[in-house]
Write an enzyme that holds these catalytic residues in place. Structure first.
Site: not given
Ligand code: OXD
Ligand code: MN
Length: 584
Positions: A63, A201, A210, A230, A252, A254, A277, A369, A400
Site C-alpha cells: 500500500r 497492488y 481497504k 480492521h 497490518s 501482525c 481482516d 500474498r 507488535r
Molecule cells: C493490510 C492488509 O495491509 O490486510 O492490512 O492487506
Molecule cells: Mn489488513
C-alpha cells in the site's frame, strides 16, 4: 445513480478498446486466467490444482499511504493522520489522469457485494478496472457477479481503477503494468466514490477491501451508528461446547490471519474463522454487538506461514489460490521464507529471475500474498455467512511491541477500552512502504484506513458504548514482547489460545484477575505443558509506562479539539494510578 449511465461515462473518459461486464462465473475466471497464462503473466502451479503464481513490478508491492487521499470538503474532517485534497481539485487531477488511460485495454466492470448477499449489513460496489489480475482477485475476495446488480436498490459505491498505462496501437503490453510516478488512491466519502490510479497492488487496487470496506465504510458507519473495523472475527468453543465470538484489531502483518485460524494447543478447545481482516459490527435488537465479515476471501501475507504457524491457512491454499510475489520452485510450486522447508536449488525469486541464496536478499517479497476463498478454510465458521452476523463477546487490540506492554490486559470499562484502542502502537511491517521496525502509533489499527478525522472516530467509539448495556469487554494483547537477549518471551501462534481461554472465561466472570495501574491482569494463565516465565511477560514498569503515557499525551495533541476529553481523562487517570503504584 444509474449504473448503466455511470459505466458509459467512465468508458467515455478512459477510452478502453473493449468493455467486459463481469458475470462472476467460474468460466469467466478460468478464461481470464487462461488468457493471462498465454501472456505469461500468470504461471499455473503443478502441485496446487487451480492455482497460479505471478510477480509484480518491483515498485508496486505494498500500500502507498503517501499517495492515498481522503477528499472531503473540509481538511479538518480528514484529520491530521490522513492526506487530504480538496474534492474539486482531486477530481480535476483524476480527470486528466484517467483521460484515455485504458486505451488498448479491456475495461472490466465488476459488480460486487461486501457481506453476505441479502444481509442487512451488506453494501454494494461496482469496480471498474483495466487489470485482469484485479478481476481474479475480486472474484475470490468478494461476492461478485451479475446477480449483485439485481440487489442494487438505491445506491452503490462506484470505484474506478486503472494501472495507468495506456497502450498505443499495436504496442505490446508489459508483464505488470503500473505507473508508480503518478499513483493516487482517492476517496470521496461524501459522494461516496473511489478512484485509484497507477498501482496494481491488492490494497491499492482491490477497491472493495481497504478503500470501501474500511475508508468509505468507516464514514458510513459513523453516519449510520455502526462500526467498520480492521478486525478479524473468530469463534471459540470451550471443552464444554460453549461458543463465543471475539473480534481483534492488529496493525497490518501482525498475525491477524494466524490468530483468526488458530489451532489450539489446549485439549478440547476449538477455534473457527469468520474473517481475518475486516469486521462490520452493529448492535442487534437484543443489545449485543453483531459482526459480519464483509469479505469472502483472504489476502494473506505468505512469508512466515507454515504448517507450524498456521496449518489451516496452508490447507486453505493447497488449491485454487493466487500467489503474488512469492518464490517459484523449479517443479512449479511456491516457496517463501518461513514456509518450513529449505529453499530448493533453482528457485525463481519474486523478481522472476534465478535466486542467489548468497545474495542476502529474500527469495519472496516480505509482503508477498496469497489470495484464496474463505470457503476453502477447513475451519470456516458455520455462522460466517449468517446475514445477521455473530454476537461479539470480546474485542481485542494489539500491536507488535518488543517491550513495555504485557501479554494481556483487560480494560476497566468501555471508555478505558476505547483508550486502549486509541493507544495502539506497533513496530512497522512490510505491508506498507516505510521504515520496517520503527514504532508508530496506529490507533485501533485503523491509522491507514480511517476515512475521517481519527479524533471524531474515537468519539464515535465512545458514543457506541452508550447504545447498549451488553457491551463486549475490551482487551489489549502483545504476543511480541522480548527478553534482554532479544528472544520472544511468548511462543505465540497456537499457544495464544491460553490467552483466549482467559478472555473467554473473563467474559463469563469465571477467571480471576488482579488490579494493575494499566488494567486487570490475569492472576494465572493455563500454562499446562509450557515452561514460561510469566513474571517477565506481565511485568508492568511504572517508569516505562510513565514514559509511554507522556508519549501518548503528546500524540493525542495531534487531534486538537477533536480529541475527546473522556480519553484525555483516561490518560490522566492512568498517570495518577502509575504514580500511586510507584509509591507502594
Ligand atoms: C493490510 C492488509 O495491509 O490486510 O492490512 O492487506
Ligand atoms: Mn489488513
Amino acid at each position: 445513480m444509474n449504473y448503466k449511465i455511470w459505466i458509459d461515462e467512465i468508458a467515455e473518459l478512459c477510452q478502453p478498446s473493449r468493455v467486459h461486464l463481469c458475470d462472476g462465473s467460474d468460466e469467466e475466471y478460468n478464461s481470464i486466467a487462461a488468457s493471462m497464462v498465454s501472456h505469461q503473466t500468470l504461471i499455473p502451479l503443478k502441485k496446487r490444482p487451480g492455482s497460479f503464481w505471478c510477480h509484480s513490478h518491483p515498485d508496486d508491492v505494498a500500500r502507498v499511504e503517501e499517495c492515498t487521499f481522503i477528499c472531503c470538503k473540509e481538511k479538518v474532517d480528514a484529520g491530521p493522520t490522513n492526506n487530504w485534497c480538496d474534492p474539486q481539485e482531486m477530481h480535476r487531477r483524476l480527470k486528466s489522469l484517467f483521460a484515455g488511460c485504458m486505451r488498448g485495454r479491456t475495461m472490466y466492470v465488476i459488480p460486487y457485494c461486501m457481506g453476505p448477499i441479502g444481509s442487512p449489513f451488506s453494501k454494494i460496489g461496482i469496480e471498474i478496472t483495466d487489470s485482469p489480475y484485479v478481476v481474479l482477485n475480486m472474484k475470490i475476495m468478494t461476492r461478485m457477479g451479475l446477480h449483485v446488480l439485481k440487489q442494487i436498490k438505491s445506491d452503490f459505491v462506484p470505484g474506478v481503477h486503472s494501472v495507468g498505462v495506456p497502450l498505443k496501437p499495436g504496442e505490446k503490453d508489459v508483464p505488470w503494468p503500473c505507473n508508480p510516478s503518478d499513483r493516487v488512491i482517492a476517496h470521496f466519502p461524501h459522494e461516496p466514490s473511489i478512484w485509484s490510479f497507477g498501482s496494481g497492488y491488492g490494497g491499492n487496487a482491490l477497491l472493495g477491501k481497504k478503500c470501501f470496506a474500511l475508508r468509505i465504510a468507516s464514514v458510513l458507519a459513523r453516519n449510520e451508528s455502526w462500526l467498520a473495523e480492521h478486525m478479524l472475527i473468530l469463534g471459540i468453543t470451550n471443552p464444554q461446547g460453549q461458543k463465543k465470538y471475539i473480534a481483534a484489531a492488529f496493525p497490518s502483518a501482525c498475525g491477524k490471519t494466524n490468530l483468526a485460524m488458530l489451532t489450539p494447543t489446549l485439549p478440547g478447545w476449538k477455534v473457527e474463522c469468520v474473517g481475518d481482516d475486516i469486521a462490520w459490527m452493529r448492535f442487534g435488537s437484543d443489545g449485543r454487538l453483531y459482526a459480519i465479515n464483509p469479505e469472502a476471501g483472504y489476502f494473506g501475507v505468505a512469508p512466515g506461514t507454515s504448517m507450524k504457524t498456521n496449518p489451516n491457512a496452508m490447507k486453505t491454499i493447497a488449491h485454487d489460490a493466487l500467489f503474488t510475489n512469492v518464490a517459484l520452485t523449479p517443479d512449479r510450486d511456491v516457496w517463501w521464507e518461513g514456509i518450513g522447508s529449505e529453499p530448493p536449488p533453482g528457485l525463481i525469486s519474486w523478481l522472476g529471475s534465478l535466486w542467489d541464496p548468497k545474495s542476502g536478499k529474500p527469495a519472496s517479497h516480505p509482503n508477498a500474498r496469497f489470495t484464496v476463498s474463505a470457503k476453502q478454510n477447513p475451519i470456516y465458521d458455520p455462522e460466517a455467512e449468517n446475514p445477521l452476523g455473530v454476537p461479539i463477546s470480546a474485542i481485542i487490540f494489539g500491536g507488535r511491541r518488543a517491550s513495555v506492554v504485557p501479554l494481556v490486559v483487560e480494560a476497566f470499562n468501555w471508555a478505558h477500552g476505547v483508550f486502549f484502542g486509541a493507544s495502539v502502537s506497533s513496530e512497522m511491517t512490510a505491508a506498507a512502504k516505510g521504515e520496517i521496525g520503527k514504532l508508530r502509533h496506529d490507533p485501533f489499527a485503523m491509522l491507514p484506513f480511517c476515512g475521517y478525522n481519527m479524533g471524531d472516530y474515537f468519539n464515535h467509539w465512545l458514543e457506541m458504548g452508550k447504545k447498549s448495556h451488553q457491551l463486549p469487554r475490551i482487551y489489549y494483547v502483545n504476543w511480541f514482547r522480548k527478553d534482554e537477549e532479544g528472544k520472544y518471551l511468548w511462543p505465540g501462534f497456537g499457544e495464544n489460545v491460553r490467552v483466549l481461554k482467559w478472555i473467554f472465561e473473563r467474559t463469563s466472570n469465571l477467571a480471576p484477575a488482579k488490579l494493575s495501574p494499566i488494567g486487570h491482569l490475569p492472576t494465572t494463565l493455563d500454562l499446562s505443558g509450557l515452561d514460561i516465565d510469566l513474571k517477565k511477560l506481565f511485568h508492568v514498569s511504572a517508569q516505562e509506562w510513565q514514559q509511554e503515557a507522556q508519549e501518548l499525551a503528546s500524540y493525542f495533541k495531534l487531534f486538537k479539539d477533536q480529541m475527546p476529553p473522556v480519553l484525555l481523562d483516561e490518560l490522566k487517570h492512568l498517570m495518577q494510578r502509575l504514580s500511586e503504584h510507584e509509591k507502594v
